[in-house]
Design a protein around this motif. Structure first.
Motif, PDB file in Angstrom:
ATOM      1  N   ASP A   1       0.855  -1.187   0.000  1.00 26.00           N
ATOM      2  CA  ASP A   1       0.000   0.000   0.000  1.00 26.00           C
ATOM      3  C   ASP A   1       0.893   1.239   0.000  1.00 26.00           C
ATOM      4  O   ASP A   1       1.992   1.233   0.575  1.00 26.00           O
ATOM      5  CB  ASP A   1      -0.894   0.006   1.230  1.00 26.00           C
ATOM      6  CG  ASP A   1      -1.890  -1.145   1.232  1.00 26.00           C
ATOM      7  OD1 ASP A   1      -2.260  -1.620   0.142  1.00 26.00           O
ATOM      8  OD2 ASP A   1      -2.276  -1.570   2.338  1.00 26.00           O
ATOM      9  N   LEU A   2       0.415   2.307  -0.610  1.00 24.18           N
ATOM     10  CA  LEU A   2       1.215   3.529  -0.745  1.00 24.18           C
ATOM     11  C   LEU A   2       0.655   4.658   0.111  1.00 24.18           C
ATOM     12  O   LEU A   2      -0.556   4.862   0.169  1.00 24.18           O
ATOM     13  CB  LEU A   2       1.255   3.968  -2.212  1.00 24.18           C
ATOM     14  CG  LEU A   2       1.967   3.018  -3.175  1.00 24.18           C
ATOM     15  CD1 LEU A   2       1.769   3.480  -4.614  1.00 24.18           C
ATOM     16  CD2 LEU A   2       3.452   2.927  -2.843  1.00 24.18           C
ATOM     17  N   VAL A   3       1.560   5.376   0.767  1.00 26.23           N
ATOM     18  CA  VAL A   3       1.201   6.545   1.573  1.00 26.23           C
ATOM     19  C   VAL A   3       2.273   7.612   1.379  1.00 26.23           C
ATOM     20  O   VAL A   3       3.337   7.354   0.805  1.00 26.23           O
ATOM     21  CB  VAL A   3       1.084   6.198   3.078  1.00 26.23           C
ATOM     22  CG1 VAL A   3      -0.037   5.192   3.321  1.00 26.23           C
ATOM     23  CG2 VAL A   3       2.410   5.673   3.614  1.00 26.23           C
ATOM     24  N   MET A   4       2.010   8.798   1.873  1.00 28.84           N
ATOM     25  CA  MET A   4       2.976   9.879   1.806  1.00 28.84           C
ATOM     26  C   MET A   4       4.032   9.729   2.911  1.00 28.84           C
ATOM     27  O   MET A   4       3.756   9.176   3.975  1.00 28.84           O
ATOM     28  CB  MET A   4       2.279  11.235   1.941  1.00 28.84           C
ATOM     29  CG  MET A   4       1.345  11.553   0.796  1.00 28.84           C
ATOM     30  SD  MET A   4       2.234  11.613  -0.786  1.00 28.84           S
ATOM     31  CE  MET A   4       0.868  11.793  -1.946  1.00 28.84           C
ATOM     32  N   PRO A   5       5.250  10.201   2.690  1.00 26.35           N
ATOM     33  CA  PRO A   5       6.273  10.153   3.741  1.00 26.35           C
ATOM     34  C   PRO A   5       5.790  10.837   5.010  1.00 26.35           C
ATOM     35  O   PRO A   5       5.172  11.899   4.961  1.00 26.35           O
ATOM     36  CB  PRO A   5       7.445  10.922   3.121  1.00 26.35           C
ATOM     37  CG  PRO A   5       7.232  10.815   1.650  1.00 26.35           C
ATOM     38  CD  PRO A   5       5.751  10.809   1.445  1.00 26.35           C
ATOM     39  N   GLY A   6       6.033  10.206   6.147  1.00 26.00           N
ATOM     40  CA  GLY A   6       5.618  10.760   7.430  1.00 26.00           C
ATOM     41  C   GLY A   6       4.233  10.344   7.875  1.00 26.00           C
ATOM     42  O   GLY A   6       3.874  10.571   9.042  1.00 26.00           O
ATOM     43  N   ALA A   7       3.447   9.728   6.988  1.00 22.69           N
ATOM     44  CA  ALA A   7       2.089   9.323   7.360  1.00 22.69           C
ATOM     45  C   ALA A   7       2.127   8.249   8.449  1.00 22.69           C
ATOM     46  O   ALA A   7       3.041   7.426   8.496  1.00 22.69           O
ATOM     47  CB  ALA A   7       1.346   8.792   6.139  1.00 22.69           C
ATOM     48  N   VAL A   8       1.135   8.253   9.310  1.00 18.24           N
ATOM     49  CA  VAL A   8       1.006   7.222  10.340  1.00 18.24           C
ATOM     50  C   VAL A   8       0.638   5.903   9.666  1.00 18.24           C
ATOM     51  O   VAL A   8      -0.320   5.840   8.889  1.00 18.24           O
ATOM     52  CB  VAL A   8      -0.062   7.600  11.369  1.00 18.24           C
ATOM     53  CG1 VAL A   8      -0.317   6.442  12.330  1.00 18.24           C
ATOM     54  CG2 VAL A   8       0.347   8.850  12.134  1.00 18.24           C
TER      55      VAL A   8
ATOM     56  N   ARG B   1      13.149  13.601  12.410  1.00 21.39           N
ATOM     57  CA  ARG B   1      12.379  14.821  12.233  1.00 21.39           C
ATOM     58  C   ARG B   1      11.146  14.593  11.378  1.00 21.39           C
ATOM     59  O   ARG B   1      10.093  15.190  11.605  1.00 21.39           O
ATOM     60  CB  ARG B   1      13.274  15.913  11.636  1.00 21.39           C
ATOM     61  CG  ARG B   1      14.343  16.397  12.623  1.00 21.39           C
ATOM     62  CD  ARG B   1      15.312  17.368  11.983  1.00 21.39           C
ATOM     63  NE  ARG B   1      16.283  17.854  12.970  1.00 21.39           N
ATOM     64  CZ  ARG B   1      17.406  18.501  12.662  1.00 21.39           C
ATOM     65  NH1 ARG B   1      17.692  18.762  11.384  1.00 21.39           N
ATOM     66  NH2 ARG B   1      18.235  18.893  13.608  1.00 21.39           N
ATOM     67  N   LEU B   2      11.269  13.702  10.384  1.00 26.20           N
ATOM     68  CA  LEU B   2      10.093  13.360   9.564  1.00 26.20           C
ATOM     69  C   LEU B   2       9.017  12.727  10.420  1.00 26.20           C
ATOM     70  O   LEU B   2       7.827  13.009  10.250  1.00 26.20           O
ATOM     71  CB  LEU B   2      10.519  12.398   8.450  1.00 26.20           C
ATOM     72  CG  LEU B   2       9.411  11.861   7.554  1.00 26.20           C
ATOM     73  CD1 LEU B   2       8.782  12.993   6.742  1.00 26.20           C
ATOM     74  CD2 LEU B   2       9.948  10.785   6.604  1.00 26.20           C
ATOM     75  N   ALA B   3       9.402  11.874  11.356  1.00 25.75           N
ATOM     76  CA  ALA B   3       8.431  11.217  12.232  1.00 25.75           C
ATOM     77  C   ALA B   3       7.659  12.220  13.074  1.00 25.75           C
ATOM     78  O   ALA B   3       6.503  11.982  13.439  1.00 25.75           O
ATOM     79  CB  ALA B   3       9.128  10.207  13.133  1.00 25.75           C
ATOM     80  N   LEU B   4       8.287  13.356  13.356  1.00 26.32           N
ATOM     81  CA  LEU B   4       7.639  14.389  14.179  1.00 26.32           C
ATOM     82  C   LEU B   4       6.914  15.445  13.363  1.00 26.32           C
ATOM     83  O   LEU B   4       6.261  16.318  13.941  1.00 26.32           O
ATOM     84  CB  LEU B   4       8.683  15.089  15.048  1.00 26.32           C
ATOM     85  CG  LEU B   4       9.318  14.246  16.172  1.00 26.32           C
ATOM     86  CD1 LEU B   4      10.417  15.048  16.846  1.00 26.32           C
ATOM     87  CD2 LEU B   4       8.266  13.817  17.188  1.00 26.32           C
ATOM     88  N   SER B   5       7.023  15.373  12.041  1.00 28.19           N
ATOM     89  CA  SER B   5       6.420  16.415  11.207  1.00 28.19           C
ATOM     90  C   SER B   5       4.902  16.316  11.238  1.00 28.19           C
ATOM     91  O   SER B   5       4.342  15.229  11.422  1.00 28.19           O
ATOM     92  CB  SER B   5       6.926  16.297   9.768  1.00 28.19           C
ATOM     93  OG  SER B   5       6.564  15.051   9.207  1.00 28.19           O
TER      94      SER B   5
END
Length: 422
Positions: free
Chosen positions: A196-203, A417-421
Motif C-alpha cells: 500500500d502507498l502513503v505519503m512520507p511521514g504518514a502514520v 524529524r520526519l516522524a515528528l512532522s
C-alpha cells in the motif's frame, strides 16, 4: 521529556539511529554495522543490525537520564531502490537486490514495452527491473510482499503489514502525486505483492507489543512511513521550505531543491519526489570527489587547495569525470571526461577541476530554474566538499550564492524529524 522522535537510517554499510526532541534538536545517536559486504544483501542482517543499534541507542539514552518510554514517533529511511520479497510473516524468500545492482537488460526491455513514457522506472538497473528479477527468482511462489528496505524494517517494527512511502516506491513505478500504482504495472508485477502507498511521514500503525517490550519502548509509540536515505539527509540539513537547497559532494555530486512545483525531466536526469506540500527536485552527476581522488591523494588535495586563489578564474574548461558517462545535468552515457590541457603545475590543474565541478553544479541548478523551480538564496553543502575552502570560494563565485556547510547531515536525524512532522 515527552514526544521524542526516533529515526533509523539503513545505509550502505550499516544502521544509524537518532533521537530528537519535539523541536528537532538531536539528543542522542547510535550505530551498528551489517558485518561484511555480503551481509548488506541479507534482510535478516538488516534487522539484526537494527536491533543492535536500538540496544545501543537505548543504552545511550539511559546514560543521559532520558527515558526511552518518551519516544512517541518512529520512522525509517533506507537506500533507494533496495528490494526484497517476503512471505506473509515477513520472512525473506529471496536475498535483497540493492540500489547499485544492475545487469537487468531483459527486464528493462520488457518495461520499455509497457510504460507509457520514458520515466525513471526504465533502465537495466532500475528498481522496477530489480523487482521483476526478484519475482522471477521466487519459483515456488512463496512471496506475499514486495518491500523496499525501509518498508521491511518498518513492517518488522509493526509486526506485520506491507506499506511503502511514495519516495521509496517512485523508481518502482508509483504515481507520487496520487500515491497509487499505475494500471500498467500489473503487466510486470503481480498486484498482490505490491505494498500500500502513503505519503512520507504518514502514520502507518503502532509499534508491535513484542518490539516495545524488547527495547523498553512505549507500547503507544507510532510508526510513520519513512523515505529514502538521500531525502532523509536533506531533512537533516534543512527544513522543507520553498527554495531550500542542498548540494552533496562526496564521491559524486547530487543536488536537491524544495519546490512547490513538480518538475520531472528524465531526459536530463532530473526527477521529483513528493515531500509535504511540495516536491524535492534534483539529480546526481558523476562528477565529484571520486574524480579528484583519481588524480590526487587526500593529503595532496589539502596541500594543493591551500595554494589556489578561488576568487580568480583558472582559464581552464574542464568537465571532470572518472570515466565516460554522465547522468545529470547532462544525461549521456557516452559523455567523455574533459581534463585537457593539463598544466604543469598540479595546483593549477586542481584549480581547473574544482571550477569544472562548480560549473556542473551551476548548470544543474540552472536546469531546475529554467523549468520553474525557485532560486535558492543560499546553498547548504554536505560531504567532503564542505571542508575545502578553495572549492567553497570557487562555488560562491560561480553560483553567485552564499555556500555554507550543513550543520547536520545524518539521514537518521532527518528520519526522526520526519516522524515528528505534522
Amino acid at each position: 521529556m515527552t514526544g521524542l522522535g526516533l529515526g533509523l537510517d539503513l545505509g550502505t554499510s550499516g544502521v544509524r539511529s537518532a533521537v530528537v526532541d519535539s523541536g528537532g534538536a538531536v539528543l542522542s545517536m547510535a550505530r551498528a554495522s551489517y558485518g561484511n559486504a555480503a551481509d548488506r544483501r541479507d534482510p535478516e542482517r538488516w534487522w539484526g543490525a537494527v536491533q543492535e543499534c536500538l540496544h545501543a541507542q537505548i543504552k545511550a539514552l539511559v546514560a543521559r537520564d532520558i527515558n526511552a518510554q518518551d519516544i512517541a514517533h518512529i520512522a525509517v529511511d533506507g537506500t533507494s531502490g533496495s528490494l526484497v520479497l517476503t512471505d506473509g510473516a515477513l520472512g525473506p524468500v529471496t536475498q535483497a537486490l540493492m540500489y547499485d545492482d544492475g545487469g537487468f537488460e531483459a527486464e528493462a526491455t520488457t518495461i520499455a514495452r509497457h510504460t507509457p513514457d520514458p520515466h525513471i522506472t526504465r533502465g537495466s538497473n532500475s528498481a522496477l527491473a530489480r523487482a521483476m528479477r526478484l519475482v522471477a527468482e521466487d519459483t515456488d511462489g512463496r512471496a506475499a510482499h514486495l518491500l523496499h528496505q525501509a518498508d521491511f524494517i518498518a513492517a518488522r517494527l509493526r509486526g506485520g503489514g506491507a506499506v511503502s512511502d511514495v519516495n521509496n516506491a517512485l523508481k518502482t513505478g508509483c504515481d507520487p502525486k496520487n500515491a497509487t500504482w499505475p494500471d500498467w504495472i500489473g503487466a510486470l508485477l503481480p498486484a498482490r505483492l505490491l505494498p500500500d502507498l502513503v505519503m512520507p511521514g504518514a502514520v502507518i500503525g503502532s509499534i508491535s507489543p513484542n518490539i516495545a517490550n524488547q527495547f523498553s519502548l512505549s507500547k503507544h509509540a507510532i510508526i510513520h512511513a519513512g523515505t529514502t536515505d538521500s531525502i532523509a539527509a536533506f531533512l537533516a540539513a534543512v527544513p522543507a521550505k520553498e527554495g531550500a537547497a542542498v548540494t552533496s559532494i562526496g564521491t559524486t555530486l547530487a543536488i536537491k531543491l524544495f519546490s512547490r512545483t513538480r518538475i520531472d525531466a528524465p531526459e536530463c536526469g532530473l526527477y521529483a519526489h513528493r515531500l509535504g506540500d511540495g516536491w524535492l527536485v534534483g539529480g546526481a552527476s558523476n562528477t565529484g570527489g571520486g574524480v579528484l581522488r583519481a588524480h590526487f591523494s587526500d593529503e595532496q588535495l589539502e596541500l594543493l587547495s591551500a595554494r589556489i586563489d578561488g576568487s580568480k578564474p583558472s582559464g581552464l574548461d574542464y568537465y571532470p569525470l572518472k570515466k565516460p558517462g554522465e547522468r545529470f545535468p547532462i544525461n549521456d552515457p557516452g559523455l567523455r571526461p574533459r581534463l585537457t590541457p593539463r598544466p604543469d603545475n598540479d595546483a593549477d590543474f586542481l584549480h581547473g577541476m574544482l571550477e569544472g565541478i562548480a560549473r556542473i553544479e551551476h548548470r544543474a541548478y540552472a536546469s531546475l530554474q529554467d523549468r520553474g523551480a525557485p532560486v535558492p538564496d543560499r546553498i547548504l553543502t554536505a560531504g567532503g566538499a564542505s571542508r575545502n575552502p578553495a572549492l567553497t570560494q570557487i562555488r560562491e563565485r560561480i553560483l553567485g550564492r552564499p555556500v555554507q556547510a550543513a550543520h547536520e547531515i545524518e539521514a537518521a536525524i532527518g528520519a526522526a524529524r520526519l516522524a515528528l512532522s505534522p
